[in-house]
Design a protein around this motif. Sequence first.
Motif: not given
Length: 655
Positions: A542-550, A632-645
């Motif tokens: 799952i990738c959070f994005t605004s510009s679509g770049r990530a 259920s029990h699947d693993r999900v990788v998330i790419c996002q910003k938390v604060g500035d990181a």
Amino acid sequence: MQSSACILSQKRKERFVPGPVRSKPCFRCEKAKLSGREKEEARERRQGGHCRLASDLYVSPDTAFLVAPLLPPLRSSSRFPDFDQGGSMHSTNLLLEEPIRMVSILEPSKPSFFPAMTKIVGTLGPKSRSVEVISACLKAGMSVARFDFSWGDIGYHQETLENLKVAVKGTKKLCAVMLDTVGPELQVVNKSEKAILLEADASVILTPDQEKEASSELLPINFTGLSKAVTPGDTIFMGQYLFTGSETTSVWLEVSELKGDDVVCTIKNSATLAGSLFTLHVSQLHISLPTLTEADKKAISTWGVRNKIDFLSLSYTRHAEDVREAREFLSKLGDLSQTQIFAKIESVEGLTHFDEILQEADGIILSRGNLGIDLPPEKVFLFQKAAVYKCNMAGKPAVVTRVVDSMTDNLRPTRAEATDVANAILDGSDAILLGAETLRGLYPVETISTVGRICYEVSLQLNKNGWLKFIVKTLLSPEGNIKRSLPLDLYGYNILQAEKVFNQDLYFKKTVKYVGEPMTHLESIASSAVRAAIKVKASIIICFTSSGRAARLIAKYRPTMPVLSVVVPRLKTNQLRWSFSGAFEARQSLIVRGLFPMLADPRHPAESTGASNESVLKVALDHGKASGLIKSHDRVVICQKVGDASVVKIIELED
Ligand SMILES: Nc1ncnc2c1ncn2[C@@H]1O[C@H](COP(=O)(O)OP(=O)(O)OP(=O)(O)O)[C@@H](O)[C@H]1O
Ligand SMILES: CC(=O)C(=O)O
Ligand SMILES: [K+]
Ligand SMILES: [Mg+2]
């Protein structure tokens, strides 16, 4: 790096080498100065000797062992600047290893919610413009609708688009819109639409006088400069090939005489041309018409603006400057400053300037219809592999055209076409573009579902192998002979992974190496997300994005699992009004391999702060569950910003 020009300059008189043919470095490449990285690669190649070379080219260690001594040693004094890259773009990512159990090919793929990762662009026209047919096309897997302005007027295309909107609402399937320009296309204008019979050995005149009526003796064309551009002996290809997908409605002409603005030709084969428009193609000729014509500008500034087109497909792109000019034109048209430009490479001129065009464009369409006429047939595959590879390394989508021509009139593709689709995907294409097949073919929906099934099968194989789920391990005897195959869990030595068609690991490493260091923070995060997802066998990213770049950068690393690209709208203003971004960004990912967009509610927080509150992540996970992508029990990788990181997180779902 394989230079585009070298595709044309290679001679076929190569010394026989077992396996992939090694080309001589072309004059230009040999002359080219090597960069630091290239020098390093050349050194590595020399040190690697034949074994490394062989294991790069040949998949299983035992064949590598057999083949290595047969390969000529690398001359340390000579450089093969294009070989390492060339090798990688040809076959090293593809590992269809022995021993695959042939009967396993017949096992039907289990019905699953796993989606086809490759995207399908469908051209809408006479046979595919009703709400019913468009809805069926969307359900069959079309995610981008192409409107070809080479024919049809603005009103006609608007009607089709209105139907598309209804179909999108009804099916709840997102679909992007692509406007395909006419560009410097030479056309014969047959106003009366009467069938024209052309007989072999007879003469026919091509005239720029469009007032004249088309006949067997005289064909009016839309270009005045032809007689200045061609010389006697040149061949001209003419017909409806590009529209009907059928080669039998095409004619070869040979220029015999130039008379003022007229070109007198000898007809080389008999054919009947039916319809109002035939395209002309003169091999490797520069047409002195602008790439974006006045008619194109009008279509873009009216139809394009009204419909907020997501993609401009720039026909006959010949130089990077063509893309820059189109971009400049779009930038003055309000929302269209967000429209992405896909350069169509359909002539040798475009091929020659490929690298610079790729830098300017947002994506590339490998227009094999026209380019297939311009290029010698034996060079077409080389162009495809080189161009797709370059797009992959640049992280820009590659779209391949003209895959199942015969489905224009038939329910089944030919075996060559079926294989070609799969190979285009294995080469690294993001999307398949259907033209005549959906535009005026008899089976638009069946064509999409057939191509979709091939895409699905390839995606499934890639994913399966990424997961190493059903891998059978082959045991080798100490002498290296294959003893027997046993399931993975039983033994733990000398592994040969079977049924593996794509070496994600190698692809990943090459892409990282190509980027070099230092990598941008975002790319480093994106590539790490893909790495992590493969290592932990995540079901999705799952990738959070605004510009679509990530999201695009994640797709660049070719994850074997789907990527839910969660587009979070941003409030923006043009000084006159406030609006949310996001719609363009979401739709534009519909042409990228593996990306599945979802538009988030901007009012939701990224993550829940309390048990009850709705968050973007929760909605995304619910969406993944509802569509069957995760359980259920699947693993999900998330790419996002938390604060500035920027962070990559791995979560494991509960019950
Ligand atoms: N709304 C969001 N919530 C949480 N993380 C986000 C959000 N939008 C983007 N990200 C993360 O921010 C990083 C930058 O990604 P990307 O460039 O696609 O987003 P952006 O918001 O358009 O970027 P920028 O901050 O450079 O304008 C990535 O790690 C991405 O996953
Ligand atoms: C689609 C197109 O224009 C081509 O293949 O040439
Ligand atoms: K066109
Ligand atoms: Mg074309």
